[in-house]
Design an enzyme around this catalytic site. Structure first.
Site, PDB file in Angstrom:
ATOM      1  N   ASP A  70       5.865   2.163   2.010  1.00 54.41           N
ATOM      2  CA  ASP A  70       4.944   1.046   2.246  1.00 54.41           C
ATOM      3  C   ASP A  70       4.261   1.277   3.588  1.00 54.41           C
ATOM      4  O   ASP A  70       4.908   1.223   4.638  1.00 54.41           O
ATOM      5  CB  ASP A  70       5.744  -0.264   2.241  1.00 54.41           C
ATOM      6  CG  ASP A  70       4.855  -1.498   2.366  1.00 54.41           C
ATOM      7  OD1 ASP A  70       3.704  -1.373   2.808  1.00 54.41           O
ATOM      8  OD2 ASP A  70       5.343  -2.600   2.033  1.00 54.41           O
ATOM      9  N   HIS A  71       2.953   1.516   3.542  1.00 50.37           N
ATOM     10  CA  HIS A  71       2.231   1.878   4.769  1.00 50.37           C
ATOM     11  C   HIS A  71       2.077   0.708   5.739  1.00 50.37           C
ATOM     12  O   HIS A  71       1.649   0.895   6.878  1.00 50.37           O
ATOM     13  CB  HIS A  71       0.853   2.452   4.431  1.00 50.37           C
ATOM     14  CG  HIS A  71       0.442   3.581   5.325  1.00 50.37           C
ATOM     15  ND1 HIS A  71       0.881   3.713   6.619  1.00 50.37           N
ATOM     16  CD2 HIS A  71      -0.384   4.627   5.115  1.00 50.37           C
ATOM     17  CE1 HIS A  71       0.344   4.793   7.172  1.00 50.37           C
ATOM     18  NE2 HIS A  71      -0.430   5.369   6.276  1.00 50.37           N
ATOM     19  N   ARG A  72       2.430  -0.513   5.299  1.00 46.43           N
ATOM     20  CA  ARG A  72       2.457  -1.629   6.243  1.00 46.43           C
ATOM     21  C   ARG A  72       3.652  -1.507   7.185  1.00 46.43           C
ATOM     22  O   ARG A  72       3.606  -1.964   8.338  1.00 46.43           O
ATOM     23  CB  ARG A  72       2.553  -2.968   5.495  1.00 46.43           C
ATOM     24  CG  ARG A  72       1.391  -3.286   4.577  1.00 46.43           C
ATOM     25  CD  ARG A  72       1.686  -4.538   3.766  1.00 46.43           C
ATOM     26  NE  ARG A  72       2.898  -4.391   2.953  1.00 46.43           N
ATOM     27  CZ  ARG A  72       3.426  -5.367   2.208  1.00 46.43           C
ATOM     28  NH1 ARG A  72       2.861  -6.566   2.206  1.00 46.43           N
ATOM     29  NH2 ARG A  72       4.508  -5.147   1.490  1.00 46.43           N
TER      30      ARG A  72
ATOM     31  N   VAL B 187       5.725   1.543   7.376  1.00 46.49           N
ATOM     32  CA  VAL B 187       5.992   2.924   7.784  1.00 46.49           C
ATOM     33  C   VAL B 187       4.671   3.651   7.973  1.00 46.49           C
ATOM     34  O   VAL B 187       3.851   3.701   7.045  1.00 46.49           O
ATOM     35  CB  VAL B 187       6.842   3.646   6.716  1.00 46.49           C
ATOM     36  CG1 VAL B 187       7.169   5.061   7.170  1.00 46.49           C
ATOM     37  CG2 VAL B 187       8.110   2.867   6.396  1.00 46.49           C
TER      38      VAL B 187
ATOM     39  N   PRO C 273       0.842  -1.210   0.000  1.00 42.23           N
ATOM     40  CA  PRO C 273       0.000   0.000   0.000  1.00 42.23           C
ATOM     41  C   PRO C 273       0.870   1.251   0.000  1.00 42.23           C
ATOM     42  O   PRO C 273       1.492   1.583   1.002  1.00 42.23           O
ATOM     43  CB  PRO C 273      -0.814  -0.125   1.298  1.00 42.23           C
ATOM     44  CG  PRO C 273       0.014  -1.019   2.177  1.00 42.23           C
ATOM     45  CD  PRO C 273       0.767  -1.944   1.282  1.00 42.23           C
TER      46      PRO C 273
END
Length: 472
Positions: free
Chosen positions: A442-444, A446, A266
Site C-alpha cells: 500500500d503506497h499510502r 510504504v 494504491p
C-alpha cells in the site's frame, strides 16, 4: 410429570457483525433428543464454517430451514421441546465456563441491571441479543429481526406445515407451486421453475425435482421445444449450455474484500529474482536433522521466517491505514497470514504472534494452518487480525504475479516456483535454484525505498541464510 414448552432458537451473529449464514447441514433430525452444547448444525458464514451448538437440552420438534438455505441473523432455525424450567442459563454452572466454542463477541452484562436501571441483555450460549442502554433506548438492530437474546420464546406445541406459495410471475393458479426454500434453491442455481416437472403432492415442485432438472432430467414442454433447436454437439456432456454457481459464503466475502482492497489502497508491486540454492541446501540439511525429524519443512517455511526477520528492520510493512481516525497504526507484533485455496474459495488465516516462534514452531504452525483450512475448519478468529500475508503461487508452477492486498494490511508477498536455471555464479554460468518474489504494498503506508529494502532483505536471507547474523 413435568410440563414442557416449545422454544425457538434464532440464528446468532457468529462474529464481527455478520448478517447472514448458510445452513450447510443438520446434525440432528426431528424427534432427536439433544443435550446442552451438542452440535446440531454446521453453518457457513462469509468467513468460515462453524459448528452450531444447542442452547437447550430437549427434543427437536422442528427444523425451520433446509440445508442450502441462507438465513438472516435473528431468524428462527430450530424449535425444541424442553422442560418448562429449561433454557439458556444466565448464572451458575453451564454458563461461561461451558459455553460452546463459537466465535462471537463477549457478553459481560448482567441479565438485569442494578435497582433503578433498565435490564440489560442476557447472554445466550451462542450469539447475543440487543443491548438496552442505560438511557432506556435500545441499541440499533436490523429491521424486522428479533434479537437473538429473545431466542427462548414460549408458545404452545404445534405442528407447523410448510408454507407453499406460487413460484413465478404469472397469474395465481397458473404458476408452479413450491415452498420458499425450494424457490430460493432454484433461484440460486438459475433454474426457471416453469420448466420443471413437479412430482410432489398436488403438483408441488420439490428440491429433488429441481436437482433432477439440473441433472438433465425431464423438463417442461417449453424447455424441450427450445432445446430441440440447439445442435446436438453443443449439448454433449452436461446436456445444458451453461452452469451457474451461486456467489455466496467465503467466495462472496473474498470477492467483496478484494474489490474493496484493489480500489481503496494504491497498490505497487515489485519483483526480485533470487538464487536460493543456499537456502534449498539448508532446507535439505534441516530435513535430515534429528531436531526436525517428523516435522514438515518447505520453501514456504524459510520464506516465512525470512519475512519475519526482515520486518524487524522494516516495520512500515506491518501497518494499517486508519481512515476514520486519520492515523497510521504500526503493529509491534506479526500475525502472519497465509493464503490458502480451499473447496469453498480463497481464505487467508493467520498465525498469531508468528514473530515470537522458532523455525520449528513456525513449521508446525504452517502445517496446522493449511490442514485446517483445507478441511474447511478455519474459524473466524483465525481469519481476523492479520498484519501481513504470504501467498505461495509457486505450488501451481507460477513464477510471479501481482497479488492483491488482504484488506487492512500494508503488504503481501507472493512466492514463486523454485526452478533450476542457468545463473551467474562466481563469475561463471551454472545451474542454480532460482525463484522470484513479488511484493505488493500500500503506497499510502510504504514508500518505494521501504518496500525495496524489505524485499532486498528477504532476498538476501534466502540467497545467503548466514546474512541473518547481521540482521538480528
Amino acid at each position: 410429570m413435568s410440563a414442557t414448552m416449545i422454544k425457538e432458537f434464532r440464528l446468532p451473529d457468529l462474529g464481527e457483525g455478520l448478517t447472514e449464514s448458510e445452513i450447510l447441514s443438520w446434525k440432528v433430525a426431528v424427534g432427536d433428543t439433544v443435550s446442552l452444547n451438542q452440535v446440531i448444525a454446521e453453518v457457513e458464514t462469509a468467513k468460515a464454517v462453524v459448528e452450531l451448538p444447542s442452547p437447550f437440552a430437549g427434543v427437536i420438534r422442528e427444523l425451520h430451514e433446509q440445508p442450502g438455505t441462507i438465513v438472516e441473523v435473528g431468524k428462527p432455525i430450530v424449535s425444541f421441546e424442553v422442560a418448562d424450567d429449561a433454557g439458556a442459563p444466565s448464572s451458575g454452572p453451564g454458563t461461561a465456563a461451558s459455553s460452546p466454542a463459537v466465535s462471537s463477541p463477549a457478553v459481560s452484562s448482567p441479565a438485569a441491571g442494578q435497582e433503578g436501571e433498565p435490564a440489560r441483555r442476557q447472554p445466550n450460549l451462542v450469539g447475543y441479543g440487543a443491548v438496552v442502554e442505560s438511557s432506556g433506548r435500545p441499541a440499533r438492530r436490523p429491521r424486522n429481526l428479533s434479537p437473538v437474546g429473545e431466542a427462548a420464546q414460549t408458545k404452545p406445541a404445534e405442528t407447523k406445515a410448510p408454507v407453499v406459495e406460487p413460484a413465478g410471475t404469472g397469474p395465481v393458479g397458473t404458476r408452479p407451486r413450491s415452498t420458499p426454500p425450494v424457490r430460493k434453491f432454484a433461484k440460486d442455481v438459475g433454474v426457471d421453475l416453469t420448466l420443471v416437472t413437479a412430482t410432489g403432492p398436488q403438483g408441488l415442485i420439490t428440491r429433488e425435482d429441481v436437482q433432477h432438472f439440473l441433472n438433465g432430467g425431464p423438463a417442461h414442454a417449453a424447455a424441450a421445444a427450445s432445446e430441440a433447436t440447439v445442435p446436438d454437439a453443443a449439448l454433449q456432456g452436461t446436456g445444458k449450455r451453461e452452469t451457474r454457481t451461486p456467489i455466496k459464503g467465503v467466495r462472496k466475502f473474498t470477492a467483496a474484500a478484494m474489490v474493496q482492497s484493489a480500489f481503496t489502497a494504491p497498490h505497487v508491486t515489485e519483483f526480485l529474482t533470487v538464487d536460493v540454492t543456499p537456502a534449498m541446501e539448508l532446507l535439505a540439511k534441516l530435513k535430515g536433522s534429528h531436531e526436525f525429524s517428523g516435522h514438515k519443512l518447505t520453501p514456504l517455511t524459510l520464506v516465512a521466517k525470512a519475512v519475519l526477520i526482515a520486518l524487524r528492520r522494516n516495520p512500515a510493512l506491518s501497518a494499517r491505514w486508519d481512515e476514520a481516525e486519520q492515523e497510521i497504526v504500526t503493529f509491534n507484533y506479526v500475525n502472519l497470514g497465509i493464503a490458502a485455496a480451499t473447496p469453498r474459495g480463497l481464505t487467508v488465516p493467520n498465525i498469531k504472534d508468528a514473530d515470537s516462534l522458532s523455525l520449528l514452531q513456525l513449521a508446525d504452525a504452517l502445517t496446522g494452518l493449511t490442514e485446517t483450512a483445507r478441511a474447511g475448519k478455519t474459524t473466524p478468529a483465525d481469519l481476523s487480525g492479520g498484519t501481513i500475508s504470504i501467498t505461495n503461487i509457486g505450488v501451481f508452477g507460477i513464477d510471479a504475479g501481482t497479488p492483491i492486498l488482504n484488506p487492512g494490511e500494508a503488504a503481501i508477498l507472493a512466492l514463486g516456483a523454485v526452478r533450476n536455471m542457468p545463473w551467474e555464479y562466481q563469475g561463471q554460468v551454472a545451474l542454480r535454484q532460482v525463484l522470484t518474489l513479488s511484493l505488493s504494498f500500500d503506497h499510502r503506508l510504504v514508500d518505494g525505498e521501504q518496500g525495496s529494502r524489505f524485499l532486498a532483505d528477504v532476498g538476501s536471507i534466502l540467497a545467503d541464510p548466514g546474512m541473518v547474523l547481521t540482521m538480528v
